[in-house]
Structures are given as C-alpha cells and as structure tokens.
Design a protein around this motif. Structure first.
Motif, mmCIF file in Angstrom:
data_model
loop_
_atom_site.group_PDB
_atom_site.id
_atom_site.type_symbol
_atom_site.label_atom_id
_atom_site.label_comp_id
_atom_site.label_asym_id
_atom_site.label_seq_id
_atom_site.Cartn_x
_atom_site.Cartn_y
_atom_site.Cartn_z
ATOM 1 N N LYS A 1 -25.629 42.754 21.591
ATOM 2 C CA LYS A 1 -24.338 42.164 21.913
ATOM 3 C C LYS A 1 -23.288 42.537 20.877
ATOM 4 C CE LYS A 1 -22.227 37.740 23.069
ATOM 5 N NZ LYS A 1 -22.438 36.284 23.195
ATOM 6 N N ALA A 2 -23.702 42.499 19.612
ATOM 7 C CA ALA A 2 -22.775 42.855 18.536
ATOM 8 C C ALA A 2 -22.373 44.308 18.632
ATOM 9 C CB ALA A 2 -23.422 42.564 17.168
ATOM 10 N N ALA A 3 -23.356 45.192 18.968
ATOM 11 C CA ALA A 3 -23.069 46.618 19.084
ATOM 12 C C ALA A 3 -22.083 46.861 20.209
ATOM 13 C CB ALA A 3 -24.362 47.392 19.330
ATOM 14 N N LYS A 4 -22.280 46.150 21.340
ATOM 15 C CA LYS A 4 -21.373 46.324 22.472
ATOM 16 C C LYS A 4 -19.972 45.892 22.097
ATOM 17 C CE LYS A 4 -20.832 45.141 27.336
ATOM 18 N NZ LYS A 4 -21.374 44.372 28.475
ATOM 19 N N ARG A 5 -19.881 44.781 21.390
ATOM 20 C CA ARG A 5 -18.579 44.289 20.970
ATOM 21 C C ARG A 5 -17.921 45.270 20.011
ATOM 22 N NH1 ARG A 5 -20.177 39.680 19.735
ATOM 23 N NH2 ARG A 5 -20.512 39.968 17.506
ATOM 24 N N THR A 6 -18.732 45.844 19.133
ATOM 25 C CA THR A 6 -18.198 46.815 18.179
ATOM 26 C C THR A 6 -17.677 48.056 18.894
ATOM 27 O OG1 THR A 6 -19.764 46.045 16.529
ATOM 28 C CG2 THR A 6 -18.731 48.163 16.130
ATOM 29 N N LEU A 7 -18.430 48.553 19.898
ATOM 30 C CA LEU A 7 -17.993 49.718 20.656
ATOM 31 C C LEU A 7 -16.700 49.432 21.393
ATOM 32 C CD1 LEU A 7 -21.373 51.022 22.110
ATOM 33 C CD2 LEU A 7 -19.967 52.071 20.333
ATOM 34 N N ASP A 8 -16.578 48.244 21.975
ATOM 35 C CA ASP A 8 -15.341 47.874 22.665
ATOM 36 C C ASP A 8 -14.172 47.838 21.695
ATOM 37 O OD1 ASP A 8 -16.605 47.679 25.069
ATOM 38 O OD2 ASP A 8 -16.938 45.515 24.940
ATOM 39 N N ASP A 9 -14.478 47.284 20.514
ATOM 40 C CA ASP A 9 -13.417 47.233 19.503
ATOM 41 C C ASP A 9 -12.969 48.624 19.108
ATOM 42 O OD1 ASP A 9 -13.573 44.518 19.575
ATOM 43 O OD2 ASP A 9 -14.862 44.346 17.811
ATOM 44 N N VAL A 10 -13.961 49.519 18.909
ATOM 45 C CA VAL A 10 -13.639 50.904 18.538
ATOM 46 C C VAL A 10 -12.839 51.577 19.630
ATOM 47 C CG1 VAL A 10 -14.625 53.179 18.100
ATOM 48 C CG2 VAL A 10 -15.609 51.163 17.017
ATOM 49 N N LYS A 11 -13.254 51.332 20.905
ATOM 50 C CA LYS A 11 -12.541 51.940 22.030
ATOM 51 C C LYS A 11 -11.096 51.484 22.043
ATOM 52 C CE LYS A 11 -12.807 50.091 25.967
ATOM 53 N NZ LYS A 11 -13.247 49.499 27.240
ATOM 54 N N ASP A 12 -10.883 50.169 21.822
ATOM 55 C CA ASP A 12 -9.522 49.650 21.837
ATOM 56 C C ASP A 12 -8.687 50.260 20.728
ATOM 57 O OD1 ASP A 12 -10.153 48.104 23.986
ATOM 58 O OD2 ASP A 12 -10.601 46.302 22.798
ATOM 59 N N VAL A 13 -9.321 50.405 19.561
ATOM 60 C CA VAL A 13 -8.600 50.978 18.435
ATOM 61 C C VAL A 13 -8.311 52.449 18.670
ATOM 62 C CG1 VAL A 13 -8.767 51.576 15.990
ATOM 63 C CG2 VAL A 13 -9.534 49.334 16.793
ATOM 64 N N THR A 14 -9.315 53.156 19.273
ATOM 65 C CA THR A 14 -9.160 54.592 19.514
ATOM 66 C C THR A 14 -8.039 54.878 20.495
ATOM 67 O OG1 THR A 14 -11.505 54.946 19.116
ATOM 68 C CG2 THR A 14 -10.333 56.680 20.289
ATOM 69 N N HIS A 15 -7.986 54.099 21.588
ATOM 70 C CA HIS A 15 -7.008 54.369 22.629
ATOM 71 C C HIS A 15 -5.647 53.737 22.352
ATOM 72 C CE1 HIS A 15 -9.716 56.427 25.344
ATOM 73 N NE2 HIS A 15 -10.648 55.563 24.989
ATOM 74 N N ALA A 16 -5.620 52.816 21.429
ATOM 75 C CA ALA A 16 -4.332 52.218 21.097
ATOM 76 C C ALA A 16 -3.563 53.169 20.192
ATOM 77 C CB ALA A 16 -4.553 50.872 20.400
ATOM 78 N N LYS A 17 -2.399 53.568 20.635
ATOM 79 C CA LYS A 17 -1.567 54.483 19.856
ATOM 80 C C LYS A 17 -0.297 53.757 19.439
ATOM 81 C CE LYS A 17 -3.221 58.691 22.081
ATOM 82 N NZ LYS A 17 -2.852 59.900 22.858
ATOM 83 N N PRO A 18 -0.327 53.194 18.256
ATOM 84 C CA PRO A 18 0.866 52.470 17.811
ATOM 85 C C PRO A 18 2.065 53.403 17.739
ATOM 86 C CG PRO A 18 -0.670 52.836 15.991
ATOM 87 C CD PRO A 18 -1.384 53.219 17.244
ATOM 88 N N ARG A 19 3.157 52.978 18.300
ATOM 89 C CA ARG A 19 4.372 53.794 18.341
ATOM 90 C C ARG A 19 5.164 53.601 17.066
ATOM 91 N NH1 ARG A 19 9.591 53.538 20.383
ATOM 92 N NH2 ARG A 19 10.302 55.438 21.412
ATOM 93 N N ARG A 20 5.395 54.711 16.410
ATOM 94 C CA ARG A 20 6.148 54.631 15.168
ATOM 95 C C ARG A 20 7.637 54.639 15.443
ATOM 96 N NH1 ARG A 20 4.093 58.838 10.824
ATOM 97 N NH2 ARG A 20 2.265 59.521 11.939
ATOM 98 N N ALA A 21 8.346 53.849 14.715
ATOM 99 C CA ALA A 21 9.800 53.828 14.871
ATOM 100 C C ALA A 21 10.371 55.137 14.346
ATOM 101 C CB ALA A 21 10.385 52.651 14.099
ATOM 102 N N SER A 22 11.336 55.685 15.043
ATOM 103 C CA SER A 22 11.955 56.933 14.617
ATOM 104 C C SER A 22 13.456 56.850 14.827
ATOM 105 C CB SER A 22 11.389 58.116 15.420
ATOM 106 O OG SER A 22 11.754 58.002 16.784
ATOM 107 N N LYS A 23 14.150 57.857 14.361
ATOM 108 C CA LYS A 23 15.599 57.893 14.528
ATOM 109 C C LYS A 23 15.989 57.903 15.995
ATOM 110 C CE LYS A 23 16.764 60.236 10.202
ATOM 111 N NZ LYS A 23 17.410 61.436 9.598
ATOM 112 N N ALA A 24 15.093 58.472 16.844
ATOM 113 C CA ALA A 24 15.408 58.574 18.272
ATOM 114 C C ALA A 24 15.547 57.197 18.918
ATOM 115 C CB ALA A 24 14.328 59.381 18.987
ATOM 116 N N ASP A 25 14.870 56.164 18.355
ATOM 117 C CA ASP A 25 14.922 54.829 18.942
ATOM 118 C C ASP A 25 16.315 54.219 18.873
ATOM 119 O OD1 ASP A 25 12.213 54.930 19.543
ATOM 120 O OD2 ASP A 25 11.652 54.182 17.564
ATOM 121 N N SER A 26 17.052 54.577 17.854
ATOM 122 C CA SER A 26 18.383 53.986 17.662
ATOM 123 C C SER A 26 19.501 55.003 17.879
ATOM 124 C CB SER A 26 18.484 53.401 16.245
ATOM 125 O OG SER A 26 18.263 54.416 15.276
#
Length: 207
Positions: free
Chosen positions: A33-58
C-alpha cells in the motif's frame, strides 16, 4: 476437590510458527500500500509542471514592440539574417570533411501574428533529394538520412539561401538559374499525374 474442565490450548510451537507469517503478511500488505501511494505521489510530481512566472505574463500583446516579434537577424540595417564567417578553408571535423559548421544553437525565429498568436512567415516547401544530399555533404555526411539526426537540414537550407543572397548583393553578381534539360518530360508528367490521382482516390486530397 473440584475438577476443572479441560480446555485444549494451542501448541506453543505452532503459535510461534504462525504468528510471524501473519505478521509478515500484514507488513507485506502495508508495504504494498505504501509503495502504491509512493508511486502515485511520484506520478503526480512527475506530471505536475509548475509554471514559472516570466515577463510574458505581465506583457500586454498589444503593446509589444514590433521588433520583438521579429527575429534578431531581421533588423533593416543587417545585410543577412545569420552571421557568417567564410574566411577559412574546408577542413576535417571528427574525421569528416566539412564545408559548413552550424551549432545546434542556430535556429529560426518562431514568428507569430500579434492578432491571434498563430504562426506566419511559413511556407510549404519542396526540398529535392539532391539538395538534401548536397547539404548533407557540406556537413561531412554521405546522405541526408545520416545527416538528418545530426543536422537541422531546413535551417541549413535557409542559412545557405540567406548566405547566397547576401553574397550576390554584396558582390554585385548576377546568378541565372535554369531547369535541367529533361529528356523524359512527357513521361515524367504522366507519372506525376498518375501518382497524384492515386493520392486523390485514396486520401481525398493531394497534399
């Protein structure tokens, strides 16, 4: 003396044997169960692409200066889009005879319209196999198949055209281009039409 009823007690040895098995099974389930939870966590982290603020935003698109929508080589004062150095003779690089060097950092600008953000200054271009072969040879490859994974052939073609145009203007040279004599013009035309018709019948279009 009162006799107490006999109650069968579990064999201590059997109890000792069974307990670890049950405990191991519990640990295994928890670990799974812990391994499955860890894999899900890794998947979420892997696919999550935090958007960096840039000059284009403003930066309001309507207020972007025109020169920023062009490439760095498009300025009116320039003679060519790319920079060139033709002061050296052809040489060897990595055991290959080369006539042209173009680092991967050399790229074409991504031109987009201010109105809708779509690309423009693009064209559907036919690149003859002979041209691909000649460009590949400039980089020391025998054919375009080998060069395709190492060289941006389209960018190289644009660079060569840019270089030639700038050179002709600078040297005040007249370049006359003509088609090669075709002894099989009629047969070639018939073959082209036949293949084009096949494409239309199979795909409903010729492109």
């Amino acid at each position: 003396m009162m006799e107490l009823p006999l109650v069968s007690l579990p064999d201590p040895l059997m109890a000792t044997r069974k307990a670890p098995a049950k405990k191991a099974a519990t640990k295994k389930a928890a670990a799974k169960k812990a391994a499955k939870r860890t894999l899900d966590d890794v998947k979420d982290v892997t696919h999550a692409k935090p958007r960096r603020a840039s000059k284009a935003d403003s930066l309001p698109v309507a207020h972007i200066p025109e020169h920023l929508l062009l490439g760095p080589g498009d300025y009116p004062e320039r003679k060519s889009y790319f920079d060139y150095d033709d002061s050296q003779k052809a040489g060897s690089v990595g055991g290959k005879r080369v006539h042209m060097v173009m680092p991967r950092s050399v790229t074409l600008h991504d031109y987009r319209r201010r109105e809708d953000g779509l690309r423009h200054h693009r064209a559907m271009v036919t690149i003859p196999p002979k041209l691909r072969e000649n460009i590949a040879k400039l980089f020391g490859f025998d054919d375009s198949e080998g060069a395709g994974s190492e060289v941006a052939l389209t960018t190289a073609m644009v660079a060569l055209a840019d270089y030639a145009a700038a050179s002709l203007i600078q040297d005040k040279t007249l370049l006359i281009v003509s088609s090669p004599v075709d002894e099989h013009a009629e047969d070639r035309k018939a073959a082209r039409v036949a293949v084009r018709n096949l494409g239309m019948s199979k795909n409903g279009k010729i492109y």
